[in-house]
Every structure is written in structure tokens, then in C-alpha cells.
Write an enzyme that holds these catalytic residues in place. Structure first.
Site, PDB file in Angstrom:
ATOM      1  N   MET A 155       0.758  -1.291  -0.078  1.00  0.00           N
ATOM      2  CA  MET A 155      -0.313  -0.303  -0.010  1.00  0.00           C
ATOM      3  C   MET A 155       1.186   0.865  -0.434  1.00  0.00           C
ATOM      4  SD  MET A 155      -2.895   0.545  -0.088  1.00  0.00           S
ATOM      5  CE  MET A 155      -4.875   1.268   0.135  1.00  0.00           C
ATOM      6  N   GLY A 156       1.913   1.089  -1.587  1.00  0.00           N
ATOM      7  CA  GLY A 156       2.998   2.510  -1.221  1.00  0.00           C
ATOM      8  C   GLY A 156       2.031   3.631  -1.876  1.00  0.00           C
ATOM      9  N   ILE A 158       0.604   4.360  -5.098  1.00  0.00           N
ATOM     10  CA  ILE A 158      -0.031   3.403  -6.087  1.00  0.00           C
ATOM     11  C   ILE A 158      -0.447   2.417  -5.575  1.00  0.00           C
ATOM     12  CG2 ILE A 158       0.255   2.095  -8.203  1.00  0.00           C
ATOM     13  CD1 ILE A 158       3.506   2.500  -8.244  1.00  0.00           C
ATOM     14  N   ARG A 238       6.961  -6.590  -9.776  1.00  0.00           N
ATOM     15  CA  ARG A 238       7.930  -7.461 -10.095  1.00  0.00           C
ATOM     16  C   ARG A 238       7.165  -8.846 -10.561  1.00  0.00           C
ATOM     17  NH1 ARG A 238       8.764  -3.349 -10.765  1.00  0.00           N
ATOM     18  NH2 ARG A 238      10.606  -1.387 -10.762  1.00  0.00           N
ATOM     19  N   GLU A 267      11.944 -11.087 -17.652  1.00  0.00           N
ATOM     20  CA  GLU A 267      11.754  -9.830 -18.858  1.00  0.00           C
ATOM     21  C   GLU A 267      12.769  -9.480 -20.449  1.00  0.00           C
ATOM     22  OE1 GLU A 267       9.960  -6.452 -16.879  1.00  0.00           O
ATOM     23  OE2 GLU A 267       8.966  -7.855 -15.774  1.00  0.00           O
ATOM     24  N   HIS A 286       5.246  -5.697 -19.498  1.00  0.00           N
ATOM     25  CA  HIS A 286       5.880  -4.129 -18.486  1.00  0.00           C
ATOM     26  C   HIS A 286       5.331  -2.823 -18.590  1.00  0.00           C
ATOM     27  CE1 HIS A 286       8.828  -4.305 -15.229  1.00  0.00           C
ATOM     28  NE2 HIS A 286       8.535  -3.117 -15.215  1.00  0.00           N
TER      29      HIS A 286
END
Length: 320
Positions: A155-156, A158, A238, A267, A286
Site C-alpha cells: 500500500m504505497g 500506487i 515485479r 523479461e 511491463h
């Protein structure tokens, strides 16, 4: 001699124009191909500053080649491609690009959730492949989003922005984080719960945590088994936070209903990866922060951070 700056991917000339006026700038010109490691090691040897991408490892080996290096501006909010301790020991300032991409990433994350739940990509393929022959009551029926429960892991800023969007869909909001955020709870109506409780209760599990030693491999077979069979798993953080074999098995066997993935362990992902063969997976390359406005903003922030450090000033967004 002007300080030298090396940029590891082609950026618009308008973005780096101010750098060209003050410094000696060299740039890898292939937009969609990472700079080869041997080239990067060669170029960094005389560089005072780097603008790097997530695909560029800034580690002990690179820093040993970089005797003149003063600052690395990473074109991302995450910096798991950088050895922060080695950078600190070598006196190199590390900067990232937080905040500028928060809303854009939240938009994409919630869009990924919607696409997975409502089978939007699958339906697009269905009609374009000429399979639509008639209307039927349950044709490509998906899952509702409104009035469901979203569980946000990480819960940053973003995560909070995604919760704000979920509130507009009248969703119940759960979150799990390293620490509680009372102000966010009050503003968004979110409830702090343990990870186990979040998995059991959520209809949508959304991963937005940074990749750390604590979160690497956080989602294993047991976590997917704890989720509802009707639940969807969304990862815009990630890839290494998830055991992809366990996720693939959970999707194949019906342990969970579907997944929306913007990130992968490796990736670019191998086109033959088992996850990409599943109809109940929406996969993106991504691109969570990839709006033109936001990416240009991220580039400009990298430029401003480099200019500040090379002029002896404090950068805007210093990590360490």
C-alpha cells in the site's frame, strides 16, 4: 573537459537537449534493444552520470569500471536492478522516478484487473478471429467488479491510487503492508489485514509491493490455494514476487479464476512460456507507467536529477 553522461536507451532529443548544452552526452541508439553488457562496461568507464533502465544491472562489476561516476538516474520507481550498498560504498548517488508515474500505473493496474475479470482481451480475439456467430446469454461471461473485495498487497502511493479507483466501483478494500496507514484507511475506507486474511477474503488480489528479500517468492502454491476459486490475481509490481510455476498450476487447475500480469520473472518473457498459452491470463509487456505524458515526465526527472548532482546540488528524488 565537460562531464560525460551515458544513456542506456534512446530517448527523444527534446528530452536531452538541455544535457547536450552542458555536458558530453552519448546514448545507445537502439530503442527496443538493451545495451549489451560489454558496451555498457566500456561506456561507463569515463562517465560521470548514467541514465539507466530496469534491464541494466548496476552492480559491483559495473561500479568497479566507473571511476568517474557520480550519479545514476534510474528510469523507474523501482531500483531492484541496482546494488544500493555497492553504490553507497563507491560514493555514487542513486535516483529514481517516483510520484510522476503513480496515477498512470494505477490506471493500468485497474485496467488489467478489469480486462481479466471481464475477459476483454479474449473477447477482442474472439470477434477478430471470426468466431462470433450469434448472441447467447452467457457468451464470454466474466466476473463483476463492483461491490467485490479487492486486496492490495503493498500500500504505497500506487496502492493507494488503485484503492481510490476501487472505491469508485463500490469495492470493499483490504490491504496488507509492512506498516499500517491510518490516514489512508480513513480516507479510502480501507482495512488493514494479515496476508492470509487478505487471500481468503479477496475477489481480486493485486500485488504492488516492491521487490525485496521479504517479498521475493512471496506467492507460492500455498498462497494460491488460500484464494477463492473465483478470485483473480493481478501483478503490476515485479515478476520475482511470484512463483510462476505455482501460478500456472493454479490457473490450469482452477485454484483461481484468472490473472492479469504486467511483469514476469524473466523479461522479455519467452513466447512459449506456459502462462501465455492460458486463455484466463491477460499478459502485458511491463507497460504500467507507459503513457507518453508519464514516460516523458520520468525522463525529464532523470535529467533534472543528473543536472543537480553534477552541479553540486541535491537531486529531487534521491534513493541513496
Amino acid at each position: 573537459m565537460k562531464p560525460s553522461i551515458y544513456i542506456t536507451r534512446r530517448l527523444p532529443k527534446t528530452v536531452i537537449e538541455s544535457l547536450n548544452q552542458e555536458f558530453q552526452v552519448e546514448m545507445w541508439e537502439k530503442e527496443d534493444v538493451p545495451v549489451p553488457r560489454d558496451v555498457l562496461l566500456e561506456k561507463v568507464s569515463g562517465a560521470s552520470a548514467l541514465i539507466t533502465m530496469l534491464s541494466d544491472g548496476v552492480d559491483t562489476e559495473l561500479l568497479e569500471h566507473a571511476k568517474e561516476l557520480k550519479v545514476v538516474a534510474n528510469l523507474a520507481v523501482g531500483y531492484d536492478n541496482i546494488d544500493l550498498e555497492a553504490a553507497k560504498q563507491n560514493g555514487v548517488v542513486i535516483c529514481n522516478t517516483p510520484d510522476v508515474l503513480t496515477d498512470t500505473t494505477a490506471d493500468l493496474t485497474f485496467g488489467l484487473l478489469m480486462a481479466a475479470a471481464r475477459r476483454i482481451v479474449e473477447a477482442d480475439r474472439y470477434i477478430k478471429e471470426g468466431k462470433w456467430k450469434s448472441w447467447s446469454p452467457l457468451l464470454l461471461s466474466g466476473a463483476d467488479i463492483h461491490h467485490k473485495t479487492i486486496g492490495i498487497v503493498g500500500m504505497g502511493s500506487i496502492g493507494e491510487a488503485v484503492a481510490k479507483r476501487a472505491k469508485g466501483f463500490d469495492m470493499d478494500i483490504l490491504y496488507h503492508n509492512r506498516s499500517r496507514k491510518p490516514e489512508a484507511e480513513e480516507r479510502l475506507g480501507a482495512s488493514y489485514v494479515s496476508l492470509d486474511e487478505l487471500l481468503v477474503q479477496s475477489d481480486f488480489v493485486v500485488v504492488l509491493a516492491p521487490l525485496t528479500s521479504e517479498t521475493e517468492g512471496l506467492f507460492q502454491k500455498e498462497q494460491f490455494q488460500a484464494m477463492k476459486k473465483s478470485a483473480f490475481f493481478i501483478n503490476a509490481a515485479r515478476g520475482a514476487i511470484v512463483n510462476e510455476e505455482a501460478l500456472t498450476e493454479a490457473l490450469k487447475t482452477g485454484e483461481i479464476a484468472g490473472a492479469g500480469l504486467d511483469v514476469f520473472v524473466k523479461e522479455p518473457i519467452d513466447p512459449d512460456h506456459p502462462l501465455l498459452s492460458l486463455e484466463n491470463v491477460v499478459a502485458l509487456p511491463h507497460i504500467a507507467s507507459s503513457s507518453t505524458e508519464t514516460r516523458i515526465g520520468m525522463m525529464n526527472l532523470c535529467v533534472q536529477n543528473i543536472q543537480a548532482v553534477l552541479k553540486g546540488d541535491k537531486p529531487k528524488t534521491q534513493v541513496t
